[in-house]
Design an enzyme around this catalytic site. Structure first.
Site, PDB file in Angstrom:
ATOM      1  N   ASP A   8       0.819  -1.090  -0.213  1.00  0.00           N
ATOM      2  CA  ASP A   8      -0.045  -0.066   0.008  1.00  0.00           C
ATOM      3  C   ASP A   8       0.969   1.198  -0.149  1.00  0.00           C
ATOM      4  O   ASP A   8       2.019   0.894   0.385  1.00  0.00           O
ATOM      5  CB  ASP A   8      -0.952   0.048   1.058  1.00  0.00           C
ATOM      6  CG  ASP A   8      -1.900   1.193   1.367  1.00  0.00           C
ATOM      7  OD1 ASP A   8      -2.245   1.669   0.535  1.00  0.00           O
ATOM      8  OD2 ASP A   8      -1.953   1.855   2.533  1.00  0.00           O
ATOM      9  N   ASP A  10      -0.207   5.031   1.034  1.00  0.00           N
ATOM     10  CA  ASP A  10      -0.620   6.085   2.112  1.00  0.00           C
ATOM     11  C   ASP A  10      -0.829   5.425   3.232  1.00  0.00           C
ATOM     12  O   ASP A  10      -1.320   4.393   3.672  1.00  0.00           O
ATOM     13  CB  ASP A  10      -2.125   6.797   1.842  1.00  0.00           C
ATOM     14  CG  ASP A  10      -1.732   7.743   0.374  1.00  0.00           C
ATOM     15  OD1 ASP A  10      -1.378   8.806   0.598  1.00  0.00           O
ATOM     16  OD2 ASP A  10      -2.351   7.307  -0.447  1.00  0.00           O
ATOM     17  N   ASP A 168      -1.633  -0.845   6.128  1.00  0.00           N
ATOM     18  CA  ASP A 168      -1.760  -0.136   7.339  1.00  0.00           C
ATOM     19  C   ASP A 168      -3.214   0.021   7.735  1.00  0.00           C
ATOM     20  O   ASP A 168      -3.196   0.763   8.775  1.00  0.00           O
ATOM     21  CB  ASP A 168      -1.057   1.153   7.124  1.00  0.00           C
ATOM     22  CG  ASP A 168      -1.737   2.291   6.486  1.00  0.00           C
ATOM     23  OD1 ASP A 168      -2.375   3.313   6.994  1.00  0.00           O
ATOM     24  OD2 ASP A 168      -1.947   1.769   5.180  1.00  0.00           O
TER      25      ASP A 168
END
Length: 219
Positions: A8, A10, A168
């Site tokens: 990922d 961001d 995250d």
């Protein structure tokens, strides 16, 4: 055997989420309101399952139009200053270097648009590590739907059982689960307070476990 890593962006590679959340929190406080993590968490890591919008929500809380206050442009400007000063999260660079040395294939899969992800990867000097970058324009539905991860996995030419995702956010972990790809959850300072779907492994930071040990643990 794990042959590919899918990251990922961001909040995982670069913590872009904490600055934006903190800036919106400050704006809400000026109007005597609170932006909760429960609300903000709906859009972290993907927007496909949520219609939450912070400005619209603040207008609902205050019962007034805030269009003339320029709040969105202010949040963009203030949070961008913090983002541009930030470095990759701990362990990211070391993981990329080790993965390259081991001959693993690498991709990014992000619900953000290319102009955002590509520009930051280039600014951080890590764009060259990735064979493919899959973003919101490349699929019909972003996370928590699995399309981004499946697109990245296909581009890398590996099976779902040969890939490993780093995420995250709850939306991202759910997307990996739906794609049938193993996932390591590494929450950031904002998402660590949210409830996560099951992950194969949870770390505080990517630096907590060197990549070679992580691969052995998950093999």
């Amino acid at each position: 055997m794990i042959k590919a890593l899918i990251f990922d962006f961001d909040g995982l590679v670069l913590d872009t989420e904490t600055p934006e959340y903190q800036t919106w929190q400050s704006v809400y406080a000026e109007f005597g309101k609170t932006l909760t993590l429960e609300n903000w968490g709906q859009i972290i890591g993907g927007t496909a399952a949520s219609d939450f919008h912070p400005l619209t929500h603040l207008e609902e809380l205050t019962g007034r139009s805030l269009a003339d206050f320029g709040l969105e442009s202010r949040v963009r400007d203030e949070s961008m200053q913090m983002i541009l000063a930030a470095k990759p999260r701990p362990g990211v660079l070391e993981t990329l270097e080790t993965a390259q040395r081991l001959g693993l294939r690498l991709a990014v899969a992000s619900s953000s648009p290319h102009w955002w992800v590509d520009s930051h990867l280039q600014r951080l000097g890590i764009f060259h590590y990735f064979e493919t970058v899959q973003c919101s324009e490349d699929v019909s539905r972003t996370k928590p739907e699995p399309e981004l991860f499946l697109a990245a996995q296909t581009k890398l030419g590996v099976g779902t059982h040969e890939a490993l995702v780093f995420e995250d956010s709850p939306n991202g972990v759910l997307a990996a689960n739906r794609a049938g790809i193993r996932v390591v959850a590494i929450p950031n300072p904002v998402t660590q307070h949210l409830s996560f779907p099951p992950a194969n492994l949870v770390l505080g930071e990517m630096s907590d476990l060197p990549l070679e040990q992580l691969l052995q643990k998950l093999s």
